[in-house]
Design an enzyme around this catalytic site. Structure first.
Site, PDB file in Angstrom:
ATOM      1  CG  ASP A  10     -27.415  13.668  15.049  1.00  0.00           C
ATOM      2  OD1 ASP A  10     -27.698  14.822  14.665  1.00  0.00           O
ATOM      3  OD2 ASP A  10     -27.378  13.346  16.247  1.00  0.00           O
ATOM      4  N   GLY A  13     -25.472  19.929  11.564  1.00  0.00           N
ATOM      5  CA  GLY A  13     -25.410  21.280  12.119  1.00  0.00           C
ATOM      6  C   GLY A  13     -24.047  21.550  12.747  1.00  0.00           C
ATOM      7  CG  HIS A  27     -29.310  20.137   6.880  1.00  0.00           C
ATOM      8  ND1 HIS A  27     -29.151  19.148   7.833  1.00  0.00           N
ATOM      9  CD2 HIS A  27     -29.920  21.172   7.516  1.00  0.00           C
ATOM     10  CE1 HIS A  27     -29.649  19.565   8.986  1.00  0.00           C
ATOM     11  NE2 HIS A  27     -30.108  20.795   8.813  1.00  0.00           N
ATOM     12  CD  GLU A  57     -40.516  13.842  17.253  1.00  0.00           C
ATOM     13  OE1 GLU A  57     -39.707  13.251  16.503  1.00  0.00           O
ATOM     14  OE2 GLU A  57     -41.631  13.367  17.555  1.00  0.00           O
ATOM     15  CG  ASN A  58     -36.095  16.825  12.301  1.00  0.00           C
ATOM     16  OD1 ASN A  58     -35.718  15.884  11.608  1.00  0.00           O
ATOM     17  ND2 ASN A  58     -35.530  17.089  13.471  1.00  0.00           N
TER      18      ASN A  58
HETATM   19  C1  FPP Z   1     -29.737  15.832  11.941  1.00  0.00           C
HETATM   20  O1  FPP Z   1     -28.541  16.582  12.110  1.00  0.00           O
HETATM   21  C2  FPP Z   1     -30.057  15.818  10.524  1.00  0.00           C
HETATM   22  C3  FPP Z   1     -31.243  16.156   9.983  1.00  0.00           C
HETATM   23  C4  FPP Z   1     -32.409  16.578  10.780  1.00  0.00           C
HETATM   24  C5  FPP Z   1     -31.436  16.145   8.514  1.00  0.00           C
HETATM   25  C6  FPP Z   1     -30.860  14.948   7.800  1.00  0.00           C
HETATM   26  C7  FPP Z   1     -31.030  15.139   6.355  1.00  0.00           C
HETATM   27  C8  FPP Z   1     -30.032  15.032   5.448  1.00  0.00           C
HETATM   28  C9  FPP Z   1     -28.654  14.625   5.767  1.00  0.00           C
HETATM   29  C10 FPP Z   1     -30.341  15.275   4.010  1.00  0.00           C
HETATM   30  C11 FPP Z   1     -30.663  13.943   3.360  1.00  0.00           C
HETATM   31  C12 FPP Z   1     -30.981  14.137   1.982  1.00  0.00           C
HETATM   32  C13 FPP Z   1     -31.792  13.340   1.246  1.00  0.00           C
HETATM   33  C14 FPP Z   1     -31.930  13.644  -0.159  1.00  0.00           C
HETATM   34  C15 FPP Z   1     -32.551  12.196   1.799  1.00  0.00           C
HETATM   35  P1  FPP Z   1     -28.582  17.937  12.926  1.00  0.00           P
HETATM   36  O2  FPP Z   1     -28.874  19.027  11.985  1.00  0.00           O
HETATM   37  O3  FPP Z   1     -29.547  17.794  14.047  1.00  0.00           O
HETATM   38  O4  FPP Z   1     -27.119  18.050  13.437  1.00  0.00           O
HETATM   39  P2  FPP Z   1     -26.652  18.696  14.822  1.00  0.00           P
HETATM   40  O5  FPP Z   1     -27.130  17.758  15.887  1.00  0.00           O
HETATM   41  O6  FPP Z   1     -25.165  18.713  14.678  1.00  0.00           O
HETATM   42  O7  FPP Z   1     -27.256  20.058  14.906  1.00  0.00           O
END
Ligand code: FPP
Length: 233
Positions: A10, A13, A27, A57-58
């Site tokens: 997490d 973003g 990401h 949910e994503n």
């Molecule tokens: C949550 O952070 C993250 C995700 C929904 C995506 C996680 C995926 C990756 C890190 C890529 C992994 C890659 C492979 C190849 C498996 P957020 O975007 O919700 O962060 P925020 O809360 O700061 O907005």
């Protein structure tokens, strides 16, 4: 040492926002850290690591962000196809947990191919939770059990926890001993809902793209100090 570590990746973003970059760059940076941490877990002999890559949910995120994530997963799987040739040198097994039948067709094909390659039993298993939701997983297991009951193969009164576990995507794997969530959020967000009943939780304020092997060491050291009683004294 924990046998199974779960990681909620997490903060991508926020990491991007802090730098004035689009969320998708977060990401991309997060995917690099995913590679580094999976290699490290293999190096230090962790049996199973489960990464939360995309939740049920994503899909609610903007289509451009969803597409960017799917592209990252595809790129990684193409690369992973090469990793398997390194097995002799001690690569790892990739598995997917979640309803992968609902992801784009091209990614589905890569997922299916990767699962087929996962034959070696003697190395680290990397589970990628893709279109995964803990409640959805329990539902998936319950439906399998209900079918057996319907066919008369199982009596409702004889259903056991083992039957539920057998229908989970992680069947046959140990439950997560340690679940790590960076980025300062203090919840599990539908991650390994059934399996986490006795997991030790570790939260850190580091955003996932900044997460290092030192941060993982710190989490493992913290875990090693915990007194796990599993309801006993
Ligand atoms: C949550 O952070 C993250 C995700 C929904 C995506 C996680 C995926 C990756 C890190 C890529 C992994 C890659 C492979 C190849 C498996 P957020 O975007 O919700 O962060 P925020 O809360 O700061 O907005």
């Amino acid at each position: 040492m924990p046998k199974h570590i779960g990681i909620i990746m997490d903060g991508n973003g926020r990491w991007a926002k802090e730098r004035g970059l689009p969320r998708t760059d977060g990401h991309v940076a997060g995917a690099k850290v995913f590679r580094k941490i999976s290699d490290y877990c293999h190096d230090i002999g962790i049996e199973v690591v489960t990464f939360y890559a995309f939740s049920t949910e994503n899909w609610r995120r903007p289509p451009t962000e969803v597409a960017a994530l799917m592209k990252l997963f595809k790129e990684y799987l193409v690369e992973a196809d090469e990793i398997k040739y390194d097995r002799q040198k001690g690569g790892y097994i990739l598995r997917f947990i979640g309803d992968t039948g609902a992801v784009p067709k091209e990614l589905q094909k890569l997922v299916a191919k990767t699962q087929l390659d996962a034959l070696d039993e003697n190395t680290t298993i990397i589970n990628i939770a893709l279109n995964y939701g803990g409640r959805q997983e329990i539902l998936h297991s319950v439906k399998q059990i209900a079918e057996k009951v319907e066919k008369g193969e199982l009596k409702a009164s004889k259903i056991t926890e083992e039957d539920i576990e057998a229908g989970l995507y992680t069947a046959g794997q140990p439950d997560p001993d340690l679940i790590i969530r960076p980025s300062g959020e203090l919840r599990l967000s539908n991650f390994l809902t059934y399996q986490s009943a006795y997991s030790e939780l570790y939260f850190s304020n580091v955003l996932w793209p900044d997460f290092t092997t030192d941060d993982l060491d710190e989490a493992i050291l913290d875990y090693a100090k915990r007194n796990r009683r599993f309801g006993g004294v």
